[in-house]
Structures are given as structure tokens and as C-alpha cells.
Design an enzyme around this catalytic site. Structure first.
Site, PDB file in Angstrom:
ATOM      1  N   ASP A 179       0.895  -1.152   0.000  1.00  0.00           N
ATOM      2  CA  ASP A 179       0.000   0.000   0.000  1.00  0.00           C
ATOM      3  C   ASP A 179       0.933   1.201   0.000  1.00  0.00           C
ATOM      4  OD1 ASP A 179      -1.573   2.210   0.645  1.00  0.00           O
ATOM      5  OD2 ASP A 179      -2.991   0.979   1.792  1.00  0.00           O
ATOM      6  N   HIS A 180       1.137   1.801  -1.170  1.00  0.00           N
ATOM      7  CA  HIS A 180       2.233   2.777  -1.267  1.00  0.00           C
ATOM      8  C   HIS A 180       1.977   4.032  -0.439  1.00  0.00           C
ATOM      9  CE1 HIS A 180      -0.395   4.166  -4.480  1.00  0.00           C
ATOM     10  NE2 HIS A 180       0.176   5.343  -4.369  1.00  0.00           N
ATOM     11  N   HIS A 242      -5.972   2.686   1.123  1.00  0.00           N
ATOM     12  CA  HIS A 242      -5.124   3.786   1.617  1.00  0.00           C
ATOM     13  C   HIS A 242      -5.769   4.558   2.765  1.00  0.00           C
ATOM     14  CE1 HIS A 242      -3.167   2.806  -2.047  1.00  0.00           C
ATOM     15  NE2 HIS A 242      -3.995   3.459  -2.837  1.00  0.00           N
TER      16      HIS A 242
END
Ligand code: NAD
Length: 490
Positions: A179-180, A242
Site C-alpha cells: 500500500d504505497h 489507503h
């Protein structure tokens, strides 16, 4: 820090993500010495047939702007090998195993293997199982780590199915779900800001916090990703993963220590205490939107690849209520959308006003005290600000609100390590702090599923916000009902 030795296998080896983000990230770890410069190798994989030389040329292009010299780039790229591989063909995995064993000997990578699946999600489970069944996992005492891209399922059921497939081959603590947003500077700073500052943590609860607002706003529209995006939407693409992950770091209780197992325990508890809405609750607490036209832009339904009757949400907002003692009746408002007025990820924490405003009376020009607002800027602006009430410089007692700020300059913000670099570093060191564990993903889907289900069951009144605005009116009303309003933009 001891440099890590590793053999990478990257599925989707010349895909968009790999070339744009993953190789530059690995290269930076190489430059900074986190990756052992002599003892690593990478096998790139997809159905394409490439020679090692052709693959290395692509690597050198991909890292060109990061490299200090041509020699440095060349030396790095010499560790890269190409293998034409169809992930659906079982026989191809025995060839892969053979090459992996060879490279492991040649580069003395001590049995450390990182499998990165940067492909369409329908392949995630199959690749994991085939790696396991065809014995591509190392048995030499090193580590086997599986990295999975997003999206992780499209609802709880499909996510569970995927997770069952992954865990039939890898242990939960070997799985790194990317999950950047969790690799961003400000997100990683949340636990330190909270648990490193009694000043903040002592008031981090419903007694002092009026509401929390999380905004992940994008200025761009769907661009050329309609094929994927029209089947996903803002709720799945931005909120389930996110946004709720950010919520978990903000809402969790203090972990016993700063290690991933402890942090995950607290994140899960927080996510599981979110009130899951029934259909009526969804109607009251969630708002969806789809952008219409705006200055110089076409409505979503006229974007290339989008069906003219699309019911897809390009905007989603909601109110989260926690059934726990810390948060009581303090709402968390979340929103994310495309084609909004500005691009910024941010968190605004609105504190309550003093119970009694002793300055309101008796001053020449009464000015109401404002509640303190603590803002975390995630991206592209990075930093923290805090508003405080003080006295202005005029004679007499007039209060004013000032902003204490630590915002990084754009120059410095442009230089912070990119999310994929931080996350790769954590994968190499085996640190799952900034990855989503399965119980977190499950809780997030269970929260989001009833919303998606209701939205799928009846068409939205679309388009309902103008491109370049801050979203549908109903999202303002969602807060107004509680006597609140979005803090940003003013
Ligand atoms: P891509 O389509 O560019 O790359 C996927 C690769 O898989 C291609 O090189 C393709 O040749 C290969 N492939 C397809 N079928 C195969 C098969 N049967 N056997 C072997 N190889 C096969 O995709 P991408 O944009 O690089 O995305 C990869 C993953 O990353 C996806 O899960 C995506 O959701 C995720 N992701 C991408 C981005 C991005 O910016 N591109 C951002 C976030 C997440």
C-alpha cells in the site's frame, strides 16, 4: 545497517510499474548500501522473450535519472537476468527454480528470496501457489518473502479467496501487501508524532478532539486507466485501502513496542471497532460522486473507455464512528476523489474549543477563540502545521489565530525517498510495520462492502460535481449535520 543479500524474482518484469517505480527503488537501496552490492541478483519474468542484454538496457533506461554514472548503472544492471515465463504454465516454474538455484550460488545470496508479483491481480494467487508447489521457494535457511500489488480483492469474499490462496503457500508473516500510501514520509511519521509527544497523545481522544478529517484529493481525472478504474471506483481504489490504513494509524491505541506484530494488533483492533453500517446507515453516512464537466474538461462519462451510462464513483466520502472508549462520539470524516480543485493528501485534526472563552467579553472587538487544528500534509506537500490562539500585537486584548508550521520546501519534498524505496527496504529487513495484515484488510472490506453493495444496487444521480470543485454538495451536508465543516480548503 548490514546490507541484505537477496535474489529477487519479479513477475511483470518489464511492466509499467516495474520500469517506472520498482527498479529505481531497488537501485536507490543499492546506492545507499541497504542492498548488498555484490550479493544480489534479479530475475525479470513475463511471457516476452528478451535477451539478458535487452533486459539490462531497459533497466539502465529505467534508472537513468537516479544513476551517478554510466558505469554505476551498468554494474547494477549486470545483476539482472531475463526469463520468458508464462505464469499459467506449471513447467515454466521448474526452469525458473533451476535459474534461481544457479544465481543463488553465483551471487551467494544465502537463500534469501523475494518474489514480487507486479501483474494483474487475477494472477496473484496462482503465482504464489505455483511457486510453492513447484519448489521455487528456498529451503536453504534464508527468507522467502512474497510481495503482492494492489488491489487486494474487490470485496471481502474475493479478498478472502485470494488470501486463502496466498496462505496455502506462504505464512502471513512472509506476505507483504503493498500500500504505497504507507511508504509516504508523513504516514510513517504518524506513530512518532503521536507516541513520541505526550503533548499530543494525552489529548488524542474524544474529550479533546472534535473531529478528524482525512482527504486524499486528486486533480487528475481517470486519464487512460478507464478499463481498470470503471470497474473499481473511488471507494475500492482509495478508501478501502489507503484511507482506512491511514485511519488505523491515527485511531489505534499505543502499541507495547514499535514492532510490526504489536502495531498490527493495535491497527486491527481500531479497524474492527468501526461501526459497520446497514443500508440506512450507509445512506446517512456515505456520499458518492461522479465528476461532470468543468473548465477545459469533459465529464467522466465522456472520458475515453468509460461507458456513457457508467454508475462508477469517482468520489467517495463517509463518516466513521468508532465503538470504543478513546473515540466515543468523535467522528472521522474521510473523502477521496478525482478532478478535485487541488491535489493533496492531508489529515486535519480539529480540537475542541476551550469550554469557557474568557476573552470573548470585555475586549473592544470580541473575537471568538478557534479550536486548534493539527494538519498533516501527506502528498505532494509534506509537513505538519498547528494553529494556536494568541494575542495580536495591537493594544488591548485581541486574540488571533496563528499557524505553527513545519512544511518542507518543494525542493526538499522532491528529494525524500519514494514510497517504493522505503517499502522495499522494509521487505529486505522483514519489517511489516507499514504493510497491511490480513485481519486489517478483512476489517476494511467488511466496513466498505455494505456501502459498495448499496451503491451497486441503485444508480447514482450522476454527474453530481463539477470538475475542479471539491466534490458533491452532499459531502458538505454530511459534516454540516454534525455542526462541522471541511477544514480544507478554506
Ligand atoms: P502491466 O500490464 O504494465 O504489467 C503486467 C505484466 O504482466 C506485463 O508485462 C505482462 O506482459 C505480464 N503478463 C501478463 N500475463 C502474463 C502471463 N500469463 N505470464 C507472464 N506474464 C504475464 O501492469 P502494471 O501497470 O505494471 O501493474 C502491475 C501491478 O501493479 C497490478 O497489480 C497493478 O494493479 C499494480 N499497480 C500498478 C500501478 C502503476 O502505476 N502502474 C500503480 C499501483 C498498482
Amino acid at each position: 545497517e548490514t546490507p541484505t543479500r537477496a535474489l529477487f524474482m519479479l513477475f511483470g518484469g518489464v511492466g509499467d510499474l516495474a520500469l517506472r517505480k520498482l527498479y529505481p527503488a531497488i537501485f536507490n537501496l543499492y546506492k545507499k548500501g541497504s542492498l548488498d552490492n555484490d550479493h544480489f541478483a534479479l530475475i525479470g519474468l513475463s511471457r516476452k522473450s528478451l535477451t539478458d542484454e535487452e533486459f539490462r538496457a531497459k533497466i539502465m533506461d529505467s534508472i537513468a535519472s537516479e544513476a551517478d554514472s554510466q558505469e554505476q548503472a551498468q554494474t547494477f544492471a549486470s545483476h539482472f537476468y531475463w526469463k520468458s515465463h508464462d505464469v499459467t504454465n506449471k513447467d515454466h516454474y521448474s526452469d525458473l527454480k533451476e535459474l534461481a538455484d544457479q544465481l543463488e550460488q553465483k551471487y551467494e545470496t544465502e537463500g534469501n528470496r523475494v518474489f514480487y508479483v507486479s501483474m494483474a491481480p487475477r494472477f496473484f494467487g496462482m503465482v504464489a501457489q505455483s511457486l510453492h508447489d513447484q519448489d521455487v521457494l528456498s529451503t536453504n535457511g534464508g527468507f522467502n518473502r512474497l510481495v503482492i500489488e494492489k488491489p487486494f480483492g474487490r470485496d471481502y469474499e474475493s479478498a478472502k479467496e485470494l488470501n486463502d490462496a496466498l496462505t496455502s503457500a506462504f505464512h502471513e508473516n512472509q506476505i507483504y501487501r503493498i500500500d504505497h500510501y504507507l511508504g509516504k514520509e508523513t504516514t510513517e511519521a504518524i506513530p512518532v508524532l503521536r507516541f513520541g509527544n505526550p503533548l499530543l497523545e494525552s489529548v488524542w481522544n474524544h474529550e479533546y478532539i472534535k473531529d478528524v478529517q482525512i482527504t486524499l484529493a486528486e486533480k487528475l481525472g481517470v486519464e487512460d486507466r478507464a478499463g481498470y478504474y470503471d470497474t473499481a471506483g473511488a471507494l475500492r481504489d482509495m478508501i478501502q485501502n489507503h484511507t482506512l490504513q491511514i485511519v488505523s494509524y491515527l485511531a489505534m491505541d499505543q502499541p507495547n513496542s514499535f514492532v510490526d506484530t504489536e502495531i498490527r494488533r493495535e491497527k486491527v483492533k481500531a479497524l474492527q471497532s468501526m461501526e459497520v453500517y446497514d443500508a440506512e446507515g450507509v445512506k446517512q453516512n456515505f456520499v458518492r460522486g461522479q465528476y461532470g464537466s468543468g473548465p477545459d474538461s469533459v465529464p467522466y462519462r465522456e472520458e475515453p473507455g468509460v461507458p456513457s451510462d457508467s454508475n462508477n464513483d469517482t468520489y467517495a466520502a463517509g463518516k466513521i464512528v468508532f465503538n470504543n472508549h478513546r473515540w466515543g462520539d468523535t467522528p472521522f470524516y474521510i473523502r477521496s476523489g478525482k478532478k478535485l480543485a487541488d491535489k493533496q493528501g492531508r489529515i486535519d485534526i480539529e480540537f475542541k474549543k476551550p469550554l469557557v472563552d474568557i476573552f470573548a467579553k470585555g475586549t473592544k472587538q470580541p473575537q471568538e477563540l478557534q479550536g486548534n487544528v493539527l494538519s498533516f500534509y501527506i502528498d505532494p506537500k509534506i509537513g505538519i502545521t498547528l494553529t494556536v490562539n494568541t494575542k495580536d500585537s495591537e493594544q488591548g486584548m485581541h486574540t488571533e489565530t496563528i499557524d505553527l508550521g513545519y512544511l518542507q520546501s518543494d525542493q526538499r519534498a522532491a528529494k525524500v525517498p519514494l514510497p517504493y524505496e522505503r517499502l522495499f527496504h522494509d521487505i529486505l529487513t522483514g519489517d511489516g510495520t507499514y504493510f497491511a495484515s490480513w485481519p486489517e484488510v478483512a476489517a476494511a472490506w467488511k466496513f466498505v462492502d455494505p456501502v459498495q453493495k448499496l451503491w451497486d444496487s441503485e444508480p447514482g444521480d450522476f454527474p453530481n460535481y463539477e470538475s475542479g470543485s471539491m466534490g458533491p454538495k452532499a459531502a458538505d451536508e454530511l459534516l454540516a449535520r454534525d455542526g462541522n465543516q471541511w477544514y480544507w480548503p478554506d
